[in-house]
Design an enzyme around this catalytic site. Structure first.
Site, PDB file in Angstrom:
ATOM      1  N   GLU A 157      81.105  89.082  92.780  1.00 13.98           N
ATOM      2  CA  GLU A 157      80.336  90.042  93.581  1.00 13.98           C
ATOM      3  C   GLU A 157      79.765  89.376  94.840  1.00 13.98           C
ATOM      4  OE1 GLU A 157      79.031  92.673  94.582  1.00 13.98           O
ATOM      5  OE2 GLU A 157      79.048  94.251  93.069  1.00 13.98           O
ATOM      6  N   ASN A 211      70.131  94.713  94.323  1.00 17.32           N
ATOM      7  CA  ASN A 211      71.582  94.633  94.135  1.00 17.32           C
ATOM      8  C   ASN A 211      72.336  94.193  95.379  1.00 17.32           C
ATOM      9  OD1 ASN A 211      74.395  96.155  94.196  1.00 17.32           O
ATOM     10  ND2 ASN A 211      73.875  95.876  92.046  1.00 17.32           N
ATOM     11  N   ASN A 237      73.959 101.454  95.520  1.00 18.95           N
ATOM     12  CA  ASN A 237      74.583 100.162  95.274  1.00 18.95           C
ATOM     13  C   ASN A 237      74.807  99.425  96.593  1.00 18.95           C
ATOM     14  OD1 ASN A 237      76.237  98.028  94.288  1.00 18.95           O
ATOM     15  ND2 ASN A 237      76.864  99.273  92.565  1.00 18.95           N
ATOM     16  N   ASP A 279      81.141 100.831  95.676  1.00 19.41           N
ATOM     17  CA  ASP A 279      80.259  99.714  95.337  1.00 19.41           C
ATOM     18  C   ASP A 279      79.880  99.011  96.633  1.00 19.41           C
ATOM     19  OD1 ASP A 279      79.016  97.446  94.259  1.00 19.41           O
ATOM     20  OD2 ASP A 279      80.347  97.364  92.537  1.00 19.41           O
TER      21      ASP A 279
END
Length: 337
Positions: A52, A149, A204, A259
């Site tokens: 990520e 996030n 997100n 995302d």
């Protein structure tokens, strides 16, 4: 929206939980100006639990990215390959916290310091030149964040970041949760934290248009898998939302939700989503897709020319060359001199 015949044939027999082989799929002639039809999707490194938050470090010609479950930030470069850059990256407790304790989104501030969204320690932090971390924000009005996030840095130094519950034990269904909303926040250089968006279910990824007049949020919610745009006024307050794209309308149905997302120098939006990466123009028209063959979380422009797209895709780190490039950094990525 028409789906190319070859694409339909290729995917006709696939089940909803399967992914097709890697390929570049054009939905509009303008997409061919952004990426070659035969562009190679390279695998640079593998073996991660969930990769990520990639960001290119111009000062060291390397990519930094998170492996969230393993609580580590890795670096990758042509010269040195894969290395551990920072561990622990997002959780420093002694007890088990959740299945996603590590860092997620990464960015650089105006001085080249690494900014980190930390799931486990539930904060926005900065890595100082001496090596220690400093907390920028860990609460709003006395209540701890869920699990910051992703983030984007405005040229003023302000930081927009999202706060879904993914890093909390039991996805936030427990006593650890303090904030009722899955909000979007802005941290300002004077230390003030403002809650700027409160009505999203799963905010997100977050980014800004090249002119900083539009804020984009990716919502990873199965019932509303949307990419949403917000006009941003002079006080950096987002205005009324506009659903730019609903990824549930894509056919055939492929695994994945919106995302991480970034913009290119022309203002097109490149977002992870069903099948890999979806590319939209600023009006929300689907231009094309990069099918990665993997669930894909996030992406970042890198390389000396900013024309290489790095993808964090499940267990892998990928790379694909494009014909466009990321915007010229306003101040958030320290360039190599």
């Amino acid at each position: 929206m028409k789906t190319p015949l070859l694409f339909s044939v290729l995917l006709g027999s696939l089940l909803a939980d399967e992914l097709p082989p890697t390929s570049i799929v054009s939905h509009d002639p303008s997409f061919d100006k952004l990426i070659a039809k035969d562009a190679e999707i390279e695998v640079l490194a593998s073996g991660f639990s969930w990769s990520e938050g990639p960001v290119w470090d111009f000062s060291e010609s390397r990519l930094l990215f998170s492996d969230v479950p393993n609580n580590v930030v890795h670096s990758w470069s042509e010269e040195r390959g894969l290395e551990v850059y920072l561990k622990p990256s997002g959780f420093t407790g002694v007890a088990k916290h959740s299945r996603e304790p590590g860092s997620n989104g990464l960015a650089f501030d105006s001085t080249g310091r690494l900014l980190t969204c930390e799931h486990g320690d539930r904060r926005l932090s900065v890595l100082t030149p001496s090596g220690g971390k400093m907390t920028l924000a860990d609460n709003y009005q006395g209540k701890r964040f869920n699990s910051p996030n992703d983030l984007v840095v405005h040229s003023s130094g302000s930081i927009f970041f999202t706060d879904p519950p993914y890093g909390l034990p039991n996805q936030g269904e427990g006593p650890e949760r303090e904030m009722p909303e899955n909000g979007v926040y802005r941290w300002d250089p004077d230390g003030k934290v403002t809650q700027v968006i409160v009505d999203l279910v799963r905010p997100n990824g977050v980014t800004l248009s090249p002119d900083e007049k539009t804020l984009y949020i990716a919502q990873s919610h199965r019932e509303a898998p949307h990419i949403i745009s917000y006009p941003v006024d002079a006080s950096l307050q987002p205005g009324e939302p506009n659903v730019l794209f609903d990824s549930s309308q894509l056919t055939p149905k492929l695994p994945g939700l919106p995302d991480g997302l970034k913009v290119d120098r022309e203002g097109n939006i490149w977002s992870s989503g069903p099948g890999g990466v979806i590319v939209l123009n600023p009006e929300g028209k689907l231009l094309g897709q990069i099918l990665t063959g993997r669930r894909t979380a996030n992406l970042a422009w890198g390389g000396s020319d900013r024309a290489t797209l790095y993808l964090t895709a499940n267990h892998d780190l990928l790379r694909v060359k494009t014909k466009t490039a990321g915007p010229t950094p306003r101040h958030t990525e320290k360039e190599k001199t």
